[in-house]
Scaffold this active site. Structure first.
Site, PDB file in Angstrom:
ATOM      1  NE  ARG A   1      -1.958  -1.108   3.883  1.00  0.00           N
ATOM      2  CZ  ARG A   1      -1.627  -2.091   4.719  1.00  0.00           C
ATOM      3  NH1 ARG A   1      -0.547  -1.977   5.477  1.00  0.00           N
ATOM      4  NH2 ARG A   1      -2.366  -3.167   4.816  1.00  0.00           N
ATOM      5  CB  ILE A   3       5.360   5.575  -0.681  1.00  0.00           C
ATOM      6  CG1 ILE A   3       4.818   6.946  -0.260  1.00  0.00           C
ATOM      7  CG2 ILE A   3       6.643   5.750  -1.486  1.00  0.00           C
ATOM      8  CD1 ILE A   3       5.691   7.679   0.743  1.00  0.00           C
ATOM      9  N   GLY A   4       5.083   2.513  -1.430  1.00  0.00           N
ATOM     10  CA  GLY A   4       5.686   1.313  -2.000  1.00  0.00           C
ATOM     11  C   GLY A   4       4.885   0.775  -3.168  1.00  0.00           C
ATOM     12  CE  LYS A  23       4.364  -6.663  10.140  1.00  0.00           C
ATOM     13  NZ  LYS A  23       3.008  -6.676  10.700  1.00  0.00           N
ATOM     14  CG  ASP A  55       7.947  -9.787  10.534  1.00  0.00           C
ATOM     15  OD1 ASP A  55       8.822  -8.896  10.494  1.00  0.00           O
ATOM     16  OD2 ASP A  55       7.160  -9.917  11.488  1.00  0.00           O
ATOM     17  CE1 TYR A 150       9.338   6.991  11.669  1.00  0.00           C
ATOM     18  CE2 TYR A 150       9.640   9.374  11.641  1.00  0.00           C
ATOM     19  CZ  TYR A 150       9.322   8.193  10.984  1.00  0.00           C
ATOM     20  OH  TYR A 150       9.009   8.225   9.645  1.00  0.00           O
ATOM     21  CE  LYS A 154      11.918   6.682   7.573  1.00  0.00           C
ATOM     22  NZ  LYS A 154      11.355   5.640   6.664  1.00  0.00           N
TER      23      LYS A 154
END
Length: 286
Positions: A1, A3-4, A23, A55, A150, A154
């Site tokens: 779903r 951007i990918g 996954k 996963d 986070y 990233k």
């Protein structure tokens, strides 16, 4: 779903063979799509697709998916590391379970999948690329202050770019990062921030177009870059960015890790004022 999938469909329109390693085999109660529904969309766009239930926290699952990809398509030419977990929480509000999840998926997952694909990328004679969906390494304290965990996760993805680009430069493998100038409207954004945020976002097409522009560049010369989607497309000659705006006339916001103001992001754009009239923001003379 998100951007990918948008990147995969963009490449599929050019006839690409795509492997989905994710996954989600069963529908999520709040997020649309599975690896199988995405595979059907990719094939409808003109590509071939192998959906692999993976996963990326588990080395054996990643290794199996890589082997399946090579067996079905004969090799690997491009890797897009898009998988990511997010929690915009402070230090005291971040359980270690959530910290571990973000770092295991974002940093460790990117390193692991890259490591397993690299032997095949080294054999590729078709412009091999690794593209991480991760931000520039901006060391301003404001990007750590409110969500240190986070940011660490990233930036780990981006540090993989910094290191691997040099490590595999002589092999002709490009390793780059791509990040949006503005937030991108995805189901995950709706889930974490609410649907109202979409008014100030661009759609996933801008990231897909920018990724395609990067992946079609010469891997021997374009590597080690921390690219911003709009900059990539401007360099390619694009000037119409309103096509990517989710709600025309609404102001766009800068994304995380982007050191621009709302005024700078919207300079020169047609905006709708509170009374419904249109106006164009002024372009700086500086």
């Amino acid at each position: 779903r998100g951007i990918g999938k948008a990147i995969a469909i963009k490449c599929a329109r050019d006839g690409a063979n795509v492997v989905i390693a994710a996954k989600t085999a069963e529908p999520h109660p709040k997020l649309p799509g599975t690896i199988y529904t995405a595979a059907r969309e990719i094939e409808a766009a003109g590509g071939k697709c192998l959906p692999c239930l993976v996963d990326i926290r588990y080395e054996d699952q990643v290794q199996s998916a890589v082997e399946q990809a090579v067996q079905k398509f004969g090799g690997i030419d491009v890797l897009v590391n898009n998988a990511s977990a997010i929690s915009l929480t402070g230090t005291l509000e971040t359980p270690m379970k959530r910290y571990d999840l973000m770092n295991n998926i974002n940093t460790r997952g990117t390193f692991l999948v890259s490591q397993k694909c690299l032997p095949y990328l080294k054999k590729s004679e078709k412009n091999p690329h690794i593209l991480n969906i991760s931000p520039p390494l901006n060391m301003s304290a404001k990007w750590f202050k409110h969500y240190t965990a986070y940011t660490i996760a990233k930036y780990g993805m981006s540090m993989c770019v910094l290191g691997m680009a040099e490590e595999f430069r002589d092999d002709g493998i490009a390793v780059n990062a791509l990040w949006p100038r503005t937030p991108i409207a995805t189901a995950a954004v709706d889930f974490t921030s609410g649907e109202a945020v979409r008014n100030n976002c661009r759609n996933t097409d801008i990231m897909a177009d920018a990724a395609y522009a990067i992946l079609t560049r010469d891997s021997n010369t374009y590597t080690g870059n921390f690219a911003i989607d709009e900059d990539v497309l401007r360099e390619a000659g694009m000037r119409d960015f309103e096509q990517y705006t989710c709600v025309p006339g609404h102001p766009l916001y800068p994304d995380l890790f982007v050191d621009e103001t709302v005024e700078e992001i919207n300079r020169g754009r047609p905006l709708v004022t509170g009374d419904g009239t249109a106006r164009t923001t002024k372009t700086s003379k500086l």
